[in-house]
Design a protein around this motif. Structure first.
Motif, short mmCIF file in Angstrom:
data_model
loop_
_atom_site.label_atom_id
_atom_site.label_comp_id
_atom_site.label_asym_id
_atom_site.label_seq_id
_atom_site.Cartn_x
_atom_site.Cartn_y
_atom_site.Cartn_z
N GLY A 202 125.43 85.73 57.94
CA GLY A 202 124.46 84.65 57.78
C GLY A 202 123.90 84.19 59.11
N ALA A 203 122.59 84.01 59.18
CA ALA A 203 121.96 83.54 60.42
C ALA A 203 121.66 82.05 60.30
CB ALA A 203 120.68 84.30 60.68
N ILE A 204 121.88 81.32 61.40
CA ILE A 204 121.67 79.87 61.37
C ILE A 204 120.45 79.48 62.18
CG2 ILE A 204 122.71 77.64 61.95
CD1 ILE A 204 125.44 79.30 61.94
N THR A 205 119.49 78.82 61.52
CA THR A 205 118.34 78.26 62.23
C THR A 205 118.22 76.79 61.81
OG1 THR A 205 116.79 78.75 60.43
CG2 THR A 205 117.10 80.48 62.07
N ASP A 206 117.52 75.99 62.63
CA ASP A 206 117.36 74.57 62.30
C ASP A 206 116.58 74.41 61.00
OD1 ASP A 206 118.81 73.79 64.44
OD2 ASP A 206 117.08 73.35 65.72
N ASP A 207 115.52 75.22 60.87
CA ASP A 207 114.72 75.18 59.65
C ASP A 207 115.57 75.57 58.44
OD1 ASP A 207 112.29 75.23 58.02
OD2 ASP A 207 112.53 77.42 58.08
N GLY A 208 116.40 76.57 58.63
CA GLY A 208 117.27 77.03 57.54
C GLY A 208 118.26 75.96 57.12
N LYS A 209 118.80 75.22 58.09
CA LYS A 209 119.76 74.15 57.77
C LYS A 209 119.10 73.09 56.90
CE LYS A 209 121.35 73.55 62.10
NZ LYS A 209 122.06 72.95 63.24
N LYS A 210 117.87 72.71 57.30
CA LYS A 210 117.14 71.69 56.55
C LYS A 210 116.86 72.17 55.12
CE LYS A 210 113.43 68.48 57.55
NZ LYS A 210 113.37 67.49 58.61
N ARG A 211 116.43 73.42 55.01
CA ARG A 211 116.14 73.98 53.69
C ARG A 211 117.40 74.08 52.83
NH1 ARG A 211 111.43 77.55 53.24
NH2 ARG A 211 110.09 77.26 55.04
#
Ligand SMILES: [Zn+2]
Length: 238
Positions: A202-211
């Protein structure tokens, strides 16, 4: 009148009469319960701390006719860092909010209690967003609403590389875009959920966390009808 000693996390405090509050406590020993606490709105009240958000303490409760009143408390952990950072504060409130939504008075909730305490402790020193996502996945599973992060249930394809997929609110599972029904979800959301659940791919991005948090909020509200104001506030902040 009997006295009961419990290890508890203070989930919610509601004003009652002029100086009192009604607390919702998640206890290790007796699950979720409500208890009155007297005089805590007066300046200098000795037990004021025991009515603060996410206070973790040993509470002594007087029990009379099935109703509890807090008569004493000694703090185990105040999670100070969660009170001095607005993002961490709302993330911690979201933990309490989810615990309220996913536990029932009279049920044994020892595992969810431990999960909450561990999560608040972790949040003090690390990324509260990712910690919150991992917590929500874990408590949803313990409450019987587990989200499946495995391959597509219809065709068996791995979803890790997919750009777009669907999430089914009824079954709590993801599938390929063409394989089923449900809301459209981006691959970055799925990636963050996988990462927060401990998978190496799994890749972690700020946008992904919010989504991911938005999806978890919708799912939790769908399953429990809970109002998740703190979680909503946290999503706005990040
Ligand atoms: Zn498929």
């Amino acid at each position: 009148m009997d006295n009961v000693k419990v290890n508890a996390l203070m989930l919610r405090a509601v004003d009652y009469l002029e100086n009192d509050k009604i607390l919702t406590l998640l206890t290790a020993e007796r699950g979720k319960l409500t208890a009155g606490i007297k005089g805590v709105k007066k300046a200098g009240a000795k037990l004021k701390f025991a009515a603060q958000p996410f206070c973790f303490a040993e509470y002594i409760l007087a029990e009379r006719g099935g109703r509890y009143t807090v008569i004493q408390a000694s703090e185990c952990e105040s999670f100070y860092e969660l009170r001095t950072d607005i993002n961490k504060f709302y993330a911690a409130c979201a933990v309490c909010e989810a615990a309220i939504a996913l536990t029932y008075e009279g049920d044994e909730s020892g595992e969810i209690f431990s999960d909450c305490v561990r999560t608040l402790s972790t949040m003090c020193a690390s990324d509260e967003g990712l910690t919150l996502i991992g917590f929500l996945l874990s408590v949803l599973r313990k409450a019987g609403y587990g989200i499946s992060l495995n391959a597509c249930p219809a065709c068996g394809a791995s979803l890790t590389a997919a750009d777009k997929m669907r999430f089914n609110m009824d079954t709590g599972s993801f599938c390929c875009w063409d394989c089923g029904t449900g809301v459209g979800v981006s691959g970055v959301t799925y990636g963050v959920l996988r990462a927060a659940d401990g998978h190496a791919d799994g890749a972690i991005t700020d946008d992904g966390k919010k989504r991911a948090l938005k999806l978890l909020k919708e799912y939790l509200a769908y399953k429990t009808d809970a109002k998740l104001n703190s979680l909503q506030e946290f999503i706005k902040l990040i």
